[in-house]
Design a protein around this motif. Sequence first.
Motif, PDB file in Angstrom:
ATOM      1  N   THR A  52      -6.457  -0.749 -30.173  1.00 45.38           N
ATOM      2  CA  THR A  52      -7.778  -1.635 -29.828  1.00 45.38           C
ATOM      3  C   THR A  52      -7.271  -3.111 -30.474  1.00 45.38           C
ATOM      4  OG1 THR A  52      -8.628  -0.698 -31.936  1.00 45.38           O
ATOM      5  CG2 THR A  52      -9.282   0.137 -29.480  1.00 45.38           C
ATOM      6  N   THR A  53      -6.367  -3.011 -31.475  1.00 41.98           N
ATOM      7  CA  THR A  53      -6.352  -4.440 -32.202  1.00 41.98           C
ATOM      8  C   THR A  53      -5.232  -5.334 -31.485  1.00 41.98           C
ATOM      9  OG1 THR A  53      -4.590  -3.306 -33.763  1.00 41.98           O
ATOM     10  CG2 THR A  53      -6.872  -3.409 -34.409  1.00 41.98           C
ATOM     11  N   GLY A  54      -4.777  -4.663 -30.345  1.00 44.22           N
ATOM     12  CA  GLY A  54      -3.814  -5.488 -29.646  1.00 44.22           C
ATOM     13  C   GLY A  54      -2.261  -4.916 -30.195  1.00 44.22           C
ATOM     14  N   GLU A  55      -2.107  -4.350 -30.825  1.00 42.88           N
ATOM     15  CA  GLU A  55      -0.716  -4.037 -31.617  1.00 42.88           C
ATOM     16  C   GLU A  55      -0.236  -2.534 -30.936  1.00 42.88           C
ATOM     17  OE1 GLU A  55       1.254  -2.467 -35.721  1.00 42.88           O
ATOM     18  OE2 GLU A  55      -0.878  -2.599 -35.628  1.00 42.88           O
ATOM     19  N   GLN A  56       1.070  -2.796 -30.444  1.00 47.91           N
ATOM     20  CA  GLN A  56       1.699  -1.799 -29.843  1.00 47.91           C
ATOM     21  C   GLN A  56       2.554  -1.038 -30.676  1.00 47.91           C
ATOM     22  OE1 GLN A  56       4.397  -3.882 -26.908  1.00 47.91           O
ATOM     23  NE2 GLN A  56       2.780  -4.329 -25.409  1.00 47.91           N
ATOM     24  N   VAL A  57       2.428   0.407 -30.538  1.00 51.27           N
ATOM     25  CA  VAL A  57       2.994   1.340 -31.582  1.00 51.27           C
ATOM     26  C   VAL A  57       3.562   2.229 -30.542  1.00 51.27           C
ATOM     27  CG1 VAL A  57       2.565   3.063 -33.282  1.00 51.27           C
ATOM     28  CG2 VAL A  57       1.070   1.045 -32.843  1.00 51.27           C
ATOM     29  N   ARG A  58       4.796   2.744 -31.042  1.00 53.89           N
ATOM     30  CA  ARG A  58       5.697   3.601 -30.197  1.00 53.89           C
ATOM     31  C   ARG A  58       5.345   5.082 -30.798  1.00 53.89           C
ATOM     32  NH1 ARG A  58      10.113   2.055 -27.559  1.00 53.89           N
ATOM     33  NH2 ARG A  58      10.650  -0.199 -27.543  1.00 53.89           N
ATOM     34  N   VAL A  59       5.067   5.991 -29.910  1.00 51.54           N
ATOM     35  CA  VAL A  59       4.890   7.449 -30.172  1.00 51.54           C
ATOM     36  C   VAL A  59       5.766   8.257 -29.680  1.00 51.54           C
ATOM     37  CG1 VAL A  59       2.883   9.046 -29.758  1.00 51.54           C
ATOM     38  CG2 VAL A  59       2.111   6.787 -29.759  1.00 51.54           C
ATOM     39  N   ASP A  60       6.248   9.190 -30.521  1.00 55.77           N
ATOM     40  CA  ASP A  60       7.261  10.026 -30.200  1.00 55.77           C
ATOM     41  C   ASP A  60       6.871  11.411 -29.872  1.00 55.77           C
ATOM     42  OD1 ASP A  60       6.459  10.657 -32.747  1.00 55.77           O
ATOM     43  OD2 ASP A  60       8.717  10.483 -33.521  1.00 55.77           O
ATOM     44  N   GLU A  61       7.630  12.439 -29.742  1.00 51.91           N
ATOM     45  CA  GLU A  61       7.020  13.645 -29.237  1.00 51.91           C
ATOM     46  C   GLU A  61       6.312  14.376 -30.531  1.00 51.91           C
ATOM     47  OE1 GLU A  61       9.102  18.112 -28.379  1.00 51.91           O
ATOM     48  OE2 GLU A  61       9.897  16.353 -27.462  1.00 51.91           O
ATOM     49  N   ALA A  62       6.829  14.378 -31.775  1.00 55.30           N
ATOM     50  CA  ALA A  62       5.951  14.720 -32.776  1.00 55.30           C
ATOM     51  C   ALA A  62       4.718  14.169 -33.012  1.00 55.30           C
ATOM     52  CB  ALA A  62       6.781  14.600 -34.072  1.00 55.30           C
ATOM     53  N   ALA A  63       4.483  12.940 -32.880  1.00 61.76           N
ATOM     54  CA  ALA A  63       3.156  12.279 -32.701  1.00 61.76           C
ATOM     55  C   ALA A  63       2.165  12.649 -31.555  1.00 61.76           C
ATOM     56  CB  ALA A  63       3.351  10.743 -32.981  1.00 61.76           C
ATOM     57  N   SER A  64       3.009  12.823 -30.649  1.00 63.05           N
ATOM     58  CA  SER A  64       2.274  13.414 -29.135  1.00 63.05           C
ATOM     59  C   SER A  64       1.593  15.050 -29.437  1.00 63.05           C
ATOM     60  CB  SER A  64       3.055  13.126 -28.094  1.00 63.05           C
ATOM     61  OG  SER A  64       3.416  12.129 -27.805  1.00 63.05           O
ATOM     62  N   LEU A  65       2.606  15.585 -30.090  1.00 64.76           N
ATOM     63  CA  LEU A  65       2.314  17.057 -30.237  1.00 64.76           C
ATOM     64  C   LEU A  65       1.070  17.069 -31.462  1.00 64.76           C
ATOM     65  CD1 LEU A  65       5.366  19.208 -29.869  1.00 64.76           C
ATOM     66  CD2 LEU A  65       3.686  18.750 -28.426  1.00 64.76           C
ATOM     67  N   GLU A  66       1.202  16.376 -32.530  1.00 64.12           N
ATOM     68  CA  GLU A  66       0.042  16.288 -33.300  1.00 64.12           C
ATOM     69  C   GLU A  66      -1.167  15.886 -32.709  1.00 64.12           C
ATOM     70  OE1 GLU A  66      -0.929  17.209 -37.234  1.00 64.12           O
ATOM     71  OE2 GLU A  66       0.995  17.486 -36.151  1.00 64.12           O
ATOM     72  N   THR A  67      -1.232  14.647 -32.106  1.00 63.25           N
ATOM     73  CA  THR A  67      -2.266  14.288 -31.152  1.00 63.25           C
ATOM     74  C   THR A  67      -2.852  15.610 -30.675  1.00 63.25           C
ATOM     75  OG1 THR A  67      -1.625  12.156 -31.333  1.00 63.25           O
ATOM     76  CG2 THR A  67      -3.492  12.857 -29.785  1.00 63.25           C
ATOM     77  N   ILE A  68      -2.070  16.226 -29.734  1.00 62.91           N
ATOM     78  CA  ILE A  68      -2.885  17.462 -28.984  1.00 62.91           C
ATOM     79  C   ILE A  68      -3.311  18.427 -29.744  1.00 62.91           C
ATOM     80  CG2 ILE A  68      -1.839  19.394 -27.468  1.00 62.91           C
ATOM     81  CD1 ILE A  68       0.187  17.303 -26.433  1.00 62.91           C
ATOM     82  N   LEU A  69      -2.696  18.652 -30.889  1.00 62.53           N
ATOM     83  CA  LEU A  69      -3.058  19.655 -31.906  1.00 62.53           C
ATOM     84  C   LEU A  69      -4.472  19.467 -32.504  1.00 62.53           C
ATOM     85  CD1 LEU A  69      -1.094  21.739 -34.451  1.00 62.53           C
ATOM     86  CD2 LEU A  69      -3.143  20.339 -35.354  1.00 62.53           C
TER      87      LEU A  69
END
Length: 503
Positions: A339-356
């Motif tokens: 939301t701040t306009g910053e771009q962040v790279r999300v890898d598989e570990a971060a995606s699974l953590e968000t899903i969890l």
Amino acid sequence: MAFLVMLMVLFGGILAYGGDWLGRRLGKQRLSMLGLRPRHTATLITTLTGALTVALTITGMTIANEAFRVWITRGDQILIELRRNERLLSQRAAELKSLQQDVAQKADELRLLRPQYEQLKLQVSQLQTQLQQRRARLGELETRLREEQVRVRELYTEREQLRHNIHALHLERDALQREIAQLQHTQQLLRNQNDLFAEENTRLASENARMEKQNQQLSEQNAQLETRNRELSERNQELETQNRLLLDRAAELRRQRDELQSEVGELLRLVNIRLMPVAVHAGEELTRVAFRTGLSEVRVRQMLQDMMKQAAEQAEARGATPGSDGRTVFIPEKVVRLTTGEQVRVDEAASLETILQNIRTSHEPVVALVVAVTNTAKGEPVPVEVRLFRNSVIFQAGQEIARTILDCRPPKDPFQQIVAFLQGDIRQAAIEAGVIPRFEQQGALPTVGEMDAATLLALAEKARQCPGDRALLIARARQEIRAGDRLQLEFEVRPLTPAGRGG
């Protein structure tokens, strides 16, 4: 037997006559026996004669006729056996009547089955016609196969050309890398020279300060040193400018190298997809796992790991293979804008953590689907994404899902109507109610359940025994069905009421 009866009557008459004659003679002679009067003696003799007549008659019949002898010796037993045989005869008559009714019923069933037999003969003829059509279609497919084989050989030739192009690109990339190395070496030399000039500038500044104290004595030397200092400063600025240009050139070369490597990888992937058959199509589902509420973090994490393993097994079964990291399926890295306009790279570990975290914070059961992101050729790993859906209850056990009317009149085929009902109304009703369909094969319709052969045969038998010209077929949920479950069905066939609805 009639002769013996006549003989018995004649013999009895002769004895009776002889007894009467003897009685008259004895009465006339007035004989006395055993001290009896003559009249009583005659009566006794007549009585004895009659008894003797009966005894002789019975004795004669017993000797002369075997049937009479049997009746005399076993008469009571024969009567008992006769009554028992009469009862058995009545039972056998009832059984015969029941068998006659069964024969009539079987004859009626045979008459009812004869139209079905004729219909089956017609279906066999139709199937033979379809077989001939399929054979003709097979010939066309073989012709197309030969054409595709020619096309494959052309694609192989094109692949060899692409390989030569790729080899040329690799050579160009190696040349660029060598040029970058040379530029980096030149840059390092310039930096060393810049450091030397900086040291010399410092030394000259110190000497300039010392010379200022001797300004009057060394004015001419000071002017020369100032001139030298300006020249060195200008040289230093030129070197710094050249250094910045070299750094920009090195960064541009690095960017070109990365783009070239990306293009080479993309080209290799496109070549594989074009030359190799597709193992997994984009949007195809590999597996799904249901998560109930209240699970611990350790349990959810373990289930997510098992889910990725199941997806990998399904992908390998379709022809995918592990990549350089040893994994058959993976969640690709993606860029997310905050939301701040910053771009962040999300890898598989971060995606699974968000899903969890999403699963654990959900207040109702969820189901996770592992879906392919892009088309993947055989021999490559599959990029996937995990989609979460609410796993709420869609149908209660015994709840009606859909209904249809079966037309059982010849030449209608109830079995084809049942198949159309399963693939059409039931699937559409389940999807509209909220059951998550499964996209398991490219080009095929989504599925919502499976039916074993026994249930399908039982349903076909119910349709064959259609109660009347038309019947109502109702599909119900065999058990509680959630959004992520497969449909488990049970069926009911009812006769159609005059109003057109089942009772």
